[in-house]
Design a protein around this motif. Sequence first.
Motif, PDB file in Angstrom:
ATOM      1  N   MET A   1     -11.129   1.449 -12.045  1.00  0.00           N
ATOM      2  CA  MET A   1     -10.782   0.433 -12.959  1.00  0.00           C
ATOM      3  C   MET A   1     -10.808  -0.898 -12.371  1.00  0.00           C
ATOM      4  O   MET A   1     -10.448  -1.088 -11.148  1.00  0.00           O
ATOM      5  N   ASP A   2     -11.255  -1.906 -13.318  1.00  0.00           N
ATOM      6  CA  ASP A   2     -11.355  -3.087 -12.572  1.00  0.00           C
ATOM      7  C   ASP A   2     -10.224  -3.848 -12.821  1.00  0.00           C
ATOM      8  O   ASP A   2      -9.843  -4.224 -14.261  1.00  0.00           O
ATOM      9  N   LYS A   3      -9.461  -4.582 -11.870  1.00  0.00           N
ATOM     10  CA  LYS A   3      -8.318  -5.009 -11.973  1.00  0.00           C
ATOM     11  C   LYS A   3      -8.499  -6.736 -11.894  1.00  0.00           C
ATOM     12  O   LYS A   3      -7.273  -7.367 -11.579  1.00  0.00           O
TER      13      LYS A   3
ATOM     14  N   ILE B   1      -3.150   1.626  -5.759  1.00  0.00           N
ATOM     15  CA  ILE B   1      -2.294   2.371  -6.647  1.00  0.00           C
ATOM     16  C   ILE B   1      -0.932   1.309  -6.693  1.00  0.00           C
ATOM     17  O   ILE B   1      -0.295   1.309  -7.777  1.00  0.00           O
ATOM     18  N   PHE B   2      -0.911   0.427  -5.733  1.00  0.00           N
ATOM     19  CA  PHE B   2       0.510  -0.224  -5.576  1.00  0.00           C
ATOM     20  C   PHE B   2       0.069  -1.913  -6.377  1.00  0.00           C
ATOM     21  O   PHE B   2       0.861  -2.540  -6.408  1.00  0.00           O
ATOM     22  N   VAL B   3      -1.305  -1.910  -7.000  1.00  0.00           N
ATOM     23  CA  VAL B   3      -1.611  -3.092  -6.966  1.00  0.00           C
ATOM     24  C   VAL B   3      -2.358  -3.211  -8.682  1.00  0.00           C
ATOM     25  O   VAL B   3      -3.055  -2.320  -8.974  1.00  0.00           O
TER      26      VAL B   3
ATOM     27  N   VAL C   1     -14.354  -8.076  -3.300  1.00  0.00           N
ATOM     28  CA  VAL C   1     -15.664  -7.368  -3.003  1.00  0.00           C
ATOM     29  C   VAL C   1     -15.843  -6.411  -4.045  1.00  0.00           C
ATOM     30  O   VAL C   1     -14.876  -5.956  -4.663  1.00  0.00           O
ATOM     31  N   GLU C   2     -16.880  -5.825  -4.230  1.00  0.00           N
ATOM     32  CA  GLU C   2     -16.991  -4.513  -5.168  1.00  0.00           C
ATOM     33  C   GLU C   2     -16.375  -3.423  -4.871  1.00  0.00           C
ATOM     34  O   GLU C   2     -15.524  -2.774  -5.579  1.00  0.00           O
TER      35      GLU C   2
ATOM     36  N   GLY D   1      -8.251  -3.108  -6.633  1.00  0.00           N
ATOM     37  CA  GLY D   1      -6.980  -3.401  -5.976  1.00  0.00           C
ATOM     38  C   GLY D   1      -6.644  -2.893  -4.697  1.00  0.00           C
ATOM     39  O   GLY D   1      -5.626  -3.080  -4.212  1.00  0.00           O
ATOM     40  N   ASN D   2      -7.634  -2.441  -4.181  1.00  0.00           N
ATOM     41  CA  ASN D   2      -7.335  -2.198  -2.527  1.00  0.00           C
ATOM     42  C   ASN D   2      -7.413  -3.444  -1.720  1.00  0.00           C
ATOM     43  O   ASN D   2      -8.338  -4.404  -1.947  1.00  0.00           O
ATOM     44  N   LEU D   3      -6.501  -3.667  -0.631  1.00  0.00           N
ATOM     45  CA  LEU D   3      -6.152  -4.764  -0.055  1.00  0.00           C
ATOM     46  C   LEU D   3      -6.441  -4.665   1.380  1.00  0.00           C
ATOM     47  O   LEU D   3      -5.907  -3.657   1.917  1.00  0.00           O
TER      48      LEU D   3
END
Length: 250
Positions: free
Chosen positions: A1-3, A224-226, A211-212, A181-183
């Motif tokens: 999913m592109d956020k 999951i949190f973003v 980044v991709e 959304g991973n940070l």
Amino acid sequence: MDKTLSTPGEAVADIPDGASLAVGGFGLCGVPMELISALLDRGTTGLHVVSNNCGVDDHGLGVLLREGRIARVTASYVGENKEFARRYLAGELEVELVPQGTLAERLRAGGCGIPAFYTPAGVGTQVADGGLPWRYGPDGGVLVASPPREIREFDGRPYVLEEAVRTDFGLVHAARADRHGNLVFDKSARNFNPLAAMAARVTVAQAEEVVERLDPDEVHLPGIFVDRVVAVGSVAKPIEKRTVLPGGHR
């Protein structure tokens, strides 16, 4: 999913007046300033903010406070923000001061689905007994005070019950993000950012680089949190207090 979204303004466009916000940062470190500025530009007001502190007079959450956009603050300390202190003492702002570790755990608990927990921090003080001024009146009297908390003993030691924090939105700053959304946070800028993201129902992250895909082993906070990510590039990183040795020597 592109956020990913294009601009900070787009990322905060649906935050309404009166919303509750969990905001990352510690002092001026790791503050989502571009998202805060976007809220300022939109005129959003009546905000209930949960953050370690409220910035300073001209940076961080202090810019929203200066314009009267914040109605309530849950924080650990007033810090160097003179306008924060003035509004609180004048009865223009409701303030819930919380021990710093307790505030961190309340946010984390909110993100983990834990409704409340017991802690020894604050036992024997007004934190547990109640009576801390939350809002002053114009005459200096206390209009709203903190309620007493439940106390329970475990192994002969008293603990105070603290409730988790959940907010409508979360605003956080990351060094790097991917479109899922991973940070990744940079050193001490991690501070309250993961906790603020976890506690919010909708989390908006600004990142200096998007980044991709991030390597799973380097992720500090999973996507999951973003809910939304916006690239902001290089950002200003002011120093709250600069301390040097006499003569400028290291």
